[in-house]
Design a protein around this motif. Structure first.
Motif, PDB file in Angstrom:
ATOM      1  N   PHE A 121       1.237  34.764  31.465  1.00  0.00           N
ATOM      2  CA  PHE A 121      -0.079  35.215  31.020  1.00  0.00           C
ATOM      3  C   PHE A 121      -1.074  34.735  32.083  1.00  0.00           C
ATOM      4  N   HIS A 131      -5.222  34.502  32.880  1.00  0.00           N
ATOM      5  CA  HIS A 131      -6.642  34.698  32.561  1.00  0.00           C
ATOM      6  C   HIS A 131      -7.436  34.443  33.836  1.00  0.00           C
ATOM      7  N   GLU A 178     -12.925  30.844  29.889  1.00  0.00           N
ATOM      8  CA  GLU A 178     -13.306  32.260  29.839  1.00  0.00           C
ATOM      9  C   GLU A 178     -14.381  32.565  28.792  1.00  0.00           C
ATOM     10  N   TRP A 179     -14.738  31.534  27.987  1.00  0.00           N
ATOM     11  CA  TRP A 179     -15.772  31.729  26.971  1.00  0.00           C
ATOM     12  C   TRP A 179     -17.138  31.203  27.436  1.00  0.00           C
ATOM     13  N   HIS A 187     -12.039  40.625  30.071  1.00  0.00           N
ATOM     14  CA  HIS A 187     -12.104  39.705  28.942  1.00  0.00           C
ATOM     15  C   HIS A 187     -13.368  39.990  28.129  1.00  0.00           C
ATOM     16  N   HIS A 188     -13.793  39.036  27.270  1.00  0.00           N
ATOM     17  CA  HIS A 188     -14.913  39.321  26.367  1.00  0.00           C
ATOM     18  C   HIS A 188     -16.235  39.553  27.116  1.00  0.00           C
ATOM     19  N   TYR A 215      -4.024  42.812  29.513  1.00  0.00           N
ATOM     20  CA  TYR A 215      -4.856  42.299  28.412  1.00  0.00           C
ATOM     21  C   TYR A 215      -6.150  43.096  28.454  1.00  0.00           C
ATOM     22  N   TRP A 249      -2.320  44.634  25.886  1.00  0.00           N
ATOM     23  CA  TRP A 249      -2.413  43.460  25.000  1.00  0.00           C
ATOM     24  C   TRP A 249      -3.861  43.378  24.546  1.00  0.00           C
ATOM     25  N   ASP A 295      -7.200  42.265  22.410  1.00  0.00           N
ATOM     26  CA  ASP A 295      -7.750  41.058  21.802  1.00  0.00           C
ATOM     27  C   ASP A 295      -9.218  41.286  21.470  1.00  0.00           C
ATOM     28  N   TRP A 328     -10.844  40.762  15.992  1.00  0.00           N
ATOM     29  CA  TRP A 328     -11.216  39.759  14.986  1.00  0.00           C
ATOM     30  C   TRP A 328     -12.730  39.485  14.997  1.00  0.00           C
ATOM     31  N   ASN A 359      -3.608  41.215  19.407  1.00  0.00           N
ATOM     32  CA  ASN A 359      -3.754  39.799  19.040  1.00  0.00           C
ATOM     33  C   ASN A 359      -4.745  39.687  17.883  1.00  0.00           C
ATOM     34  N   HIS A 366      -3.922  38.876  14.747  1.00  0.00           N
ATOM     35  CA  HIS A 366      -3.491  37.849  13.786  1.00  0.00           C
ATOM     36  C   HIS A 366      -3.343  38.406  12.372  1.00  0.00           C
ATOM     37  N   GLU A 404      -0.639  33.678  18.592  1.00  0.00           N
ATOM     38  CA  GLU A 404      -1.355  32.894  19.596  1.00  0.00           C
ATOM     39  C   GLU A 404      -1.169  31.404  19.335  1.00  0.00           C
ATOM     40  N   PHE A 458      -5.264  30.254  12.654  1.00  0.00           N
ATOM     41  CA  PHE A 458      -5.735  31.634  12.570  1.00  0.00           C
ATOM     42  C   PHE A 458      -4.599  32.654  12.612  1.00  0.00           C
ATOM     43  N   TRP A 499      -7.220  28.748  28.691  1.00  0.00           N
ATOM     44  CA  TRP A 499      -6.731  30.050  29.171  1.00  0.00           C
ATOM     45  C   TRP A 499      -7.298  30.308  30.565  1.00  0.00           C
TER      46      TRP A 499
HETATM   47  C1  JFZ Z   1      -8.365  35.002  22.205  1.00  0.00           C
HETATM   48  C2  JFZ Z   1      -9.475  34.877  23.218  1.00  0.00           C
HETATM   49  O1  JFZ Z   1     -10.708  34.664  22.579  1.00  0.00           O
HETATM   50  C3  JFZ Z   1      -9.177  33.756  24.190  1.00  0.00           C
HETATM   51  O2  JFZ Z   1     -10.196  33.655  25.156  1.00  0.00           O
HETATM   52  C4  JFZ Z   1      -7.859  34.047  24.862  1.00  0.00           C
HETATM   53  O3  JFZ Z   1      -7.954  35.237  25.625  1.00  0.00           O
HETATM   54  C5  JFZ Z   1      -6.765  34.184  23.824  1.00  0.00           C
HETATM   55  C6  JFZ Z   1      -5.439  34.582  24.391  1.00  0.00           C
HETATM   56  O4  JFZ Z   1      -7.128  35.153  22.851  1.00  0.00           O
HETATM   57  O5  JFZ Z   1      -8.339  33.890  21.372  1.00  0.00           O
HETATM   58  C7  JFZ Z   1      -8.659  33.891  20.070  1.00  0.00           C
HETATM   59  C8  JFZ Z   1      -8.520  34.960  19.260  1.00  0.00           C
HETATM   60  C9  JFZ Z   1      -8.866  34.858  17.928  1.00  0.00           C
HETATM   61  C10 JFZ Z   1      -9.355  33.685  17.430  1.00  0.00           C
HETATM   62  C11 JFZ Z   1      -9.470  32.607  18.250  1.00  0.00           C
HETATM   63  C12 JFZ Z   1      -9.125  32.702  19.571  1.00  0.00           C
HETATM   64  N1  JFZ Z   1      -9.722  33.568  16.075  1.00  0.00           N
HETATM   65  O6  JFZ Z   1      -9.575  34.503  15.294  1.00  0.00           O
HETATM   66  O7  JFZ Z   1     -10.189  32.476  15.664  1.00  0.00           O
END
Ligand code: JFZ
Length: 442
Positions: A52, A54, A65-66, A113-114, A157, A212, A214, A217, A245, A247, A260, A271, A292
């Motif tokens: 993986f 990032h 990354e945040w 990414h975000h 991703y 992939w 993400d 959520w 991803n 969840h 994750e 989560f 990450w």
């Molecule tokens: C996510 C991304 O936010 C993170 O930066 C990274 O890429 C990871 C692989 O995926 O992570 C998460 C996704 C969901 C939650 C938390 C982190 N959540 O629902 O709390």
């Protein structure tokens, strides 16, 4: 009248049945995976170990990354960042060779990414690496070409969550006042922007392993137009796997269930869902240190032995392991990551037979270890057991021989309907996993 336990068992049975029927029903109602897709799922399970990555303009700040969100930056402020992203040391050949030398069979890299910043040449918006950075090149193209040359599958991703685009509106649970207007066109964001970029990724980079996803959520109750997006992906590349991803219990159109920072069914992260699909390939993702994206203050690297044990536990739980690294902004990879990956690769060259192409074994995983299996072999992975005798649950197949891997020395065993007893060789120094190969008559 059933007692409490009986009633609970009844309830659990009905619940299991309901989940089973709903999975069956939804799979049948709208999505029939194509033969190419089903083949790709099996190949995905065979690969077992992936890298993986990032990597984005956020890497410049060395704060994960945040950082855009964590420091509550304004869009105008974050817009300065791409000007300093110039990864002159990026070497696709070195990255892919590193994955290969670790025994990894696929790479999943952040295409965006975000922060919404496209790390590829996108015509949908100029918020991308070619137009906004001094680097001006498309590293994903170089990586895709190199992956094809070296026989590594490449997955992208893609963050559905976007902290930059004004059309990501109404905003979700991670929103803050970053200077975007309080209006936007959600449908355009999905149908034009996101599906447009996905079309680029699935058109301009040759065969892609999958997407992939993400970030769903962030807006759990929104209409994400999933049917449309999933159909688009499967139309452009039928073998491309959709790995969300989110969840949650898998939805129709999704091809892999990913967990994750947890093994399937476990929820130490808080989560993840306890529901584990019996139909889809499984994957578990984790970080080699604690972040990450590149974080300059993170030196908590997991040891090679610890990573090997995680890989073994994933395989024993019928799952892949996707292990993350966050390269430096200049394109180099932390030597601490590199040395550990080389060590794992050496270990995999001896023990890989007990992992690649296997599925979870017939004996339930336990604290002592796990089993994997392929064809007429069962691999017993002893991870945490010091006594000479190991008693395991019964195996229905008749065992005809047992020997150690990689030495191939015989191991004494007793098999009867009550269970299986192995006389283990003593653990060697620094041995992360004692592997006993059982040969069965079928
Ligand atoms: C996510 C991304 O936010 C993170 O930066 C990274 O890429 C990871 C692989 O995926 O992570 C998460 C996704 C969901 C939650 C938390 C982190 N959540 O629902 O709390």
């Amino acid at each position: 009248m059933p007692n409490g336990r009986g009633r609970f068992a009844q309830f659990a049975f009905i619940l299991t049945l309901a989940v089973f029927i709903s999975e069956l029903g939804s799979a049948q109602s709208s999505y029939q995976p194509s033969p190419e897709n089903l083949q790709a799922r099996r190949e995905f399970q065979d690969m077992k170990f992936g890298m993986f990555i990032h990597w984005g303009v956020y890497s410049v700040l060395g704060d994960g990354e945040w950082v855009f969100h964590n420091r509550k930056l304004k869009v105008d402020e974050y817009n300065r960042l791409p000007m300093f992203f110039d990864p002159e040391k990026f070497d696709a050949h070195a990255w892919v060779s590193l994955a290969k030398s670790a025994g990894m069979k696929y790479i999943t890299i952040t295409s965006r990414h975000h922060d919404g910043f496209a790390m590829f040449d996108s015509k949908i918006s100029d918020w991308n690496i070619v137009q906004r950075t001094p680097y001006k090149k498309d590293p994903l193209k170089m990586l895709a070409d190199e992956c094809h040359r070296q026989g590594i599958k490449l997955f992208f991703y893609y963050s559905q969550l976007d902290w930059h685009n004004p059309d990501y509106y109404p905003r979700g649970v991670t929103s803050w006042d970053n200077g975007r207007p309080d209006h936007g066109d959600w449908d355009a964001y999905l149908d034009h922007y996101m599906d447009g970029q996905l079309t680029e990724l699935l058109t301009n980079y040759g065969p892609v392993g999958g997407i992939w996803f993400d970030g769903m959520w962030d807006k759990p109750n929104a209409d994400w137009h999933l049917d449309k997006t999933y159909a688009l992906i499967h139309k452009l590349q039928p073998a491309a796997l959709i790995i969300p991803n989110h969840h949650q219990t898998p939805r129709p159109g999704e091809d892999v269930q990913t967990f994750e920072r947890d093994l399937p069914g476990q929820n130490t992260a808080g989560f993840n869902t306890n529901y584990v699909s019996s139909q889809l390939p499984l994957e578990s993702s984790d970080t080699l240190n604690e972040n990450w994206g590149f974080n300059i203050g993170d030196s908590k690297y997991k040891s090679a032995a610890e990573l090997e044990r995680r890989l073994v536990r994933a395989a024993g739980n019928n799952s892949n392991l996707l292990m993350n690294i966050g390269p430096y902004p200049n394109g180099e990879i932390d030597p601490q990551f590199v040395s550990r990956l080389h060590e794992i690769g050496e270990w995999m060259s001896k023990y890989g037979d007990s992992i690649y192409n296997t599925r979870g074994g017939p004996i339930p995983p336990g604290d002592w270890g796990v089993t994997t299996q392929k064809e007429n072999k069962i691999y017993v992975h002893v991870l945490n057991w010091s006594a000479p005798m190991l008693a395991l649950a019964p195996v229905t197949r008749k065992i005809t021989a047992a020997h150690t891997l990689p030495e191939n020395s015989p191991v004494e065993f007793t098999q009867n309907p009550d269970g299986l007893i192995l006389k283990l060789p003593p653990a060697k120094e620094n041995e992360t996993d004692r592997v006993i190969v059982l040969t069965t008559s079928m």
